[in-house]
Design an enzyme around this catalytic site. Structure first.
Site, PDB file in Angstrom:
ATOM      1  N   ARG A   1      24.679  44.854 -27.089  1.00  0.00           N
ATOM      2  CA  ARG A   1      24.593  46.085 -27.064  1.00  0.00           C
ATOM      3  C   ARG A   1      24.536  46.619 -25.620  1.00  0.00           C
ATOM      4  O   ARG A   1      23.815  46.256 -24.793  1.00  0.00           O
ATOM      5  CB  ARG A   1      22.968  46.395 -27.699  1.00  0.00           C
ATOM      6  CG  ARG A   1      22.969  48.019 -27.844  1.00  0.00           C
ATOM      7  CD  ARG A   1      21.402  48.203 -28.135  1.00  0.00           C
ATOM      8  NE  ARG A   1      21.349  49.795 -28.093  1.00  0.00           N
ATOM      9  CZ  ARG A   1      20.294  50.169 -27.815  1.00  0.00           C
ATOM     10  NH1 ARG A   1      19.047  49.528 -27.360  1.00  0.00           N
ATOM     11  NH2 ARG A   1      20.312  51.539 -27.768  1.00  0.00           N
TER      12      ARG A   1
ATOM     13  N   GLU B   1      21.550  47.936 -36.723  1.00  0.00           N
ATOM     14  CA  GLU B   1      22.355  47.861 -35.497  1.00  0.00           C
ATOM     15  C   GLU B   1      22.856  46.473 -35.431  1.00  0.00           C
ATOM     16  O   GLU B   1      24.237  46.364 -34.883  1.00  0.00           O
ATOM     17  CB  GLU B   1      21.750  48.419 -34.241  1.00  0.00           C
ATOM     18  CG  GLU B   1      21.429  50.048 -34.501  1.00  0.00           C
ATOM     19  CD  GLU B   1      20.399  50.572 -33.429  1.00  0.00           C
ATOM     20  OE1 GLU B   1      19.204  50.378 -34.064  1.00  0.00           O
ATOM     21  OE2 GLU B   1      20.776  51.272 -32.638  1.00  0.00           O
TER      22      GLU B   1
ATOM     23  N   ARG C   1       9.662  61.954 -25.352  1.00  0.00           N
ATOM     24  CA  ARG C   1      10.640  62.630 -24.764  1.00  0.00           C
ATOM     25  C   ARG C   1      10.664  64.108 -25.233  1.00  0.00           C
ATOM     26  O   ARG C   1      10.417  64.430 -26.599  1.00  0.00           O
ATOM     27  CB  ARG C   1      12.224  62.149 -25.018  1.00  0.00           C
ATOM     28  CG  ARG C   1      12.429  60.754 -24.391  1.00  0.00           C
ATOM     29  CD  ARG C   1      13.846  60.433 -24.281  1.00  0.00           C
ATOM     30  NE  ARG C   1      14.063  59.046 -24.098  1.00  0.00           N
ATOM     31  CZ  ARG C   1      14.719  58.269 -24.952  1.00  0.00           C
ATOM     32  NH1 ARG C   1      15.222  58.757 -26.284  1.00  0.00           N
ATOM     33  NH2 ARG C   1      14.749  56.869 -24.708  1.00  0.00           N
TER      34      ARG C   1
ATOM     35  N   ASN D   1      20.265  42.370 -27.246  1.00  0.00           N
ATOM     36  CA  ASN D   1      19.906  43.737 -26.703  1.00  0.00           C
ATOM     37  C   ASN D   1      18.971  43.551 -25.735  1.00  0.00           C
ATOM     38  O   ASN D   1      17.837  43.445 -25.997  1.00  0.00           O
ATOM     39  CB  ASN D   1      19.648  44.517 -27.991  1.00  0.00           C
ATOM     40  CG  ASN D   1      19.009  45.717 -27.712  1.00  0.00           C
ATOM     41  OD1 ASN D   1      19.177  46.314 -26.563  1.00  0.00           O
ATOM     42  ND2 ASN D   1      18.745  46.552 -28.767  1.00  0.00           N
TER      43      ASN D   1
ATOM     44  N   HIS E   1      22.459  56.010 -30.151  1.00  0.00           N
ATOM     45  CA  HIS E   1      22.293  55.624 -31.209  1.00  0.00           C
ATOM     46  C   HIS E   1      23.671  55.644 -32.103  1.00  0.00           C
ATOM     47  O   HIS E   1      23.486  55.664 -33.384  1.00  0.00           O
ATOM     48  CB  HIS E   1      21.337  56.686 -32.065  1.00  0.00           C
ATOM     49  CG  HIS E   1      19.999  56.562 -31.474  1.00  0.00           C
ATOM     50  ND1 HIS E   1      19.053  57.961 -31.479  1.00  0.00           N
ATOM     51  CD2 HIS E   1      19.161  55.596 -30.916  1.00  0.00           C
ATOM     52  CE1 HIS E   1      17.971  57.522 -31.015  1.00  0.00           C
ATOM     53  NE2 HIS E   1      18.157  56.048 -30.676  1.00  0.00           N
TER      54      HIS E   1
END
Ligand code: ADP
Length: 397
Positions: A91, A384, A241, A7, A180
């Site tokens: 990923r 993940e 964010r 990743n 996600h």
């Protein structure tokens, strides 16, 4: 079969080597500060001491070279030779409308991922660097791309289209993509297993609450709508964010504060969310500490975060016609009982009854709702990497 999961971020690289025979993690780690001074790899072989390898890394290729050497090292390695790595799973953040599933990487796929970079200029280029570096170092090892957007490709058009002129979608691909996806898919499937139901028969809302955060409505085992949009900026108030804001604020601030569009963009992505409101930190642990010292803005930041999650849960129950399962996952969702409690408070009218005692737990698969709760509330640590490794194994076989 052993799968290496990679990743890549712009200056970091997370990895896990997984033995798919029993899905055991043989080693994992993180290369940080790639391309900057102070580069290092934190390497954790299972059952052995962790090591910190401090070496200059000018690029991702060098980082992967150091990781591969660490994996075969006599003292802190996990395998005897690189030939034991049967496949690599990468990923990839953005698969646009091209990828609704994971794929084996070939020239055409790599080209298509490069084309998606326009939609994810911060995320896809480092993912591509990681793929290319691995291809150079392991030219004969099959590689698979697993996309964050893929799971959400089932959204109906009414969910993903924005109410702006339709040509903007046709000409530029402006639509909701969602992110996600690998995590939402993983926890939704685990949830069905945990309560012994077919995923096709239950209405699930999954809350991935980490530094980046999103909520997804899952019906018939498919993503029906998700809170992140064209980019990961939409939806919840996150670590840094803003999530949803009135788009008119952008022009207003550019004028009042004499800001450029780049400055506004940085503000919304890096200086907003719970950091922006609290002025304390983007890390929920720091904010919870500040709250316990009486910091009102830290409390306000948490209130804003929680109420948004609650709003999305209500909205998604409405579009699905009910809710059978509510899942909490990722850093905050897995580790903050207070956050879970605040979010669930007042949702009894929807059949959500949290068990406060059961909820007093961190990072472990648990049913945290009361017996009488018609909607089950579950804490499920996300994984993940395992999802990426499983897809890689399936495709390579
Ligand atoms: P990402 O992958 O998006 O960077 P994670 O899912 O790893 O994020 O979540 C990281 C966040 O989890 C941290 O910023 C922190 O706020 C939160 N977190 C981790 N542990 C705890 C804890 N014990 N209590 C509250 N929040 C926590």
């Amino acid at each position: 079969m052993k799968v290496l999961v990679i990743n890549c971020g712009s200056s970091s690289l997370k990895y896990q080597l997984i033995d798919m025979k029993n899905e055991e993690v043989l080693a994992k780690g993180l290369a940080e500060r790639i391309g900057i001074e102070g580069a290092r790899v934190k390497h954790e072989p299972s059952g052995k001491e962790k090591v910190l390898i401090e070496k200059p890394m000018n690029d991702h290729k060098k980082a992967i070279e150091i990781v591969l050497n660490a994996l075969v090292d006599e003292n802190h390695g996990a395998i005897n030779s690189m030939d034991e790595i049967n496949a690599v799973g990468h990923r990839v953040v953005h698969g646009g409308e091209k990828f609704s599933e994971s794929v084996i990487i070939d020239e055409n796929v790599l080209h298509a991922i490069e084309e998606c970079s326009e939609l994810a200029p911060l995320h896809n280029p480092p993912n591509i660097m990681g793929i290319k570096a691995c291809q150079e170092l392991m030219p004969n090892t099959p590689m698979v791309a697993v996309f964050d957007t893929a799971f959400h490709q089932t959204m109906p058009k009414s969910s993903y289209i924005y109410p702006i002129p339709y040509e903007m979608y046709e000409k530029h691909g402006v639509r909701r993509y969602g992110f996600h996806g690998t995590s939402h898919k993983y926890v939704a499937n685990r949830a069905a297993d945990m309560i012994n139901k077919d995923i096709k028969d239950i209405k699930i809302v999954t809350c991935h609450l980490g530094n980046g955060a999103s909520v997804t409505a899952i019906k018939n085992g498919e993503s029906l709508e998700t809170s992140m949009g064209f980019t990961p900026l939409e939806g919840l108030a996150m670590g840094t964010r803003s999530g949803d804001i009135d788009p008119a604020i952008i022009e207003f601030l550019m004028e009042k504060e004499d800001m450029t569009i780049d400055q506004v963009n940085t503000m919304l992505n890096k200086k907003s969310g719970v950091l922006g409101i609290s002025g304390v930190s983007s890390d929920f642990r720091d904010i919870e500490d500040a709250v316990s010292e009486g910091n009102e803005r830290a409390q306000l930041a948490l209130d804003k975060f929680n109420i948004r999650v609650k709003k999305y849960i209500g909205a998604y129950a409405a579009i699905m016609g009910g809710i059978d399962v509510l899942v909490f996952t990722a850093g905050v969702g897995e580790n903050s009982p207070e956050t879970r409690e605040e979010i669930c408070e007042g949702l009894e009218f929807m059949g959500i009854n949290l068990d406060k005692e059961a909820n007093n737990i961190r990072g472990k698969e648990t049913v945290i709702s009361k017996k009488e709760s018609t909607a089950k509330v579950l804490l499920i640590p996300t994984n993940e990497e395992l999802m990426i490794a499983r897809d890689t194994k399936t495709l390579v076989k």
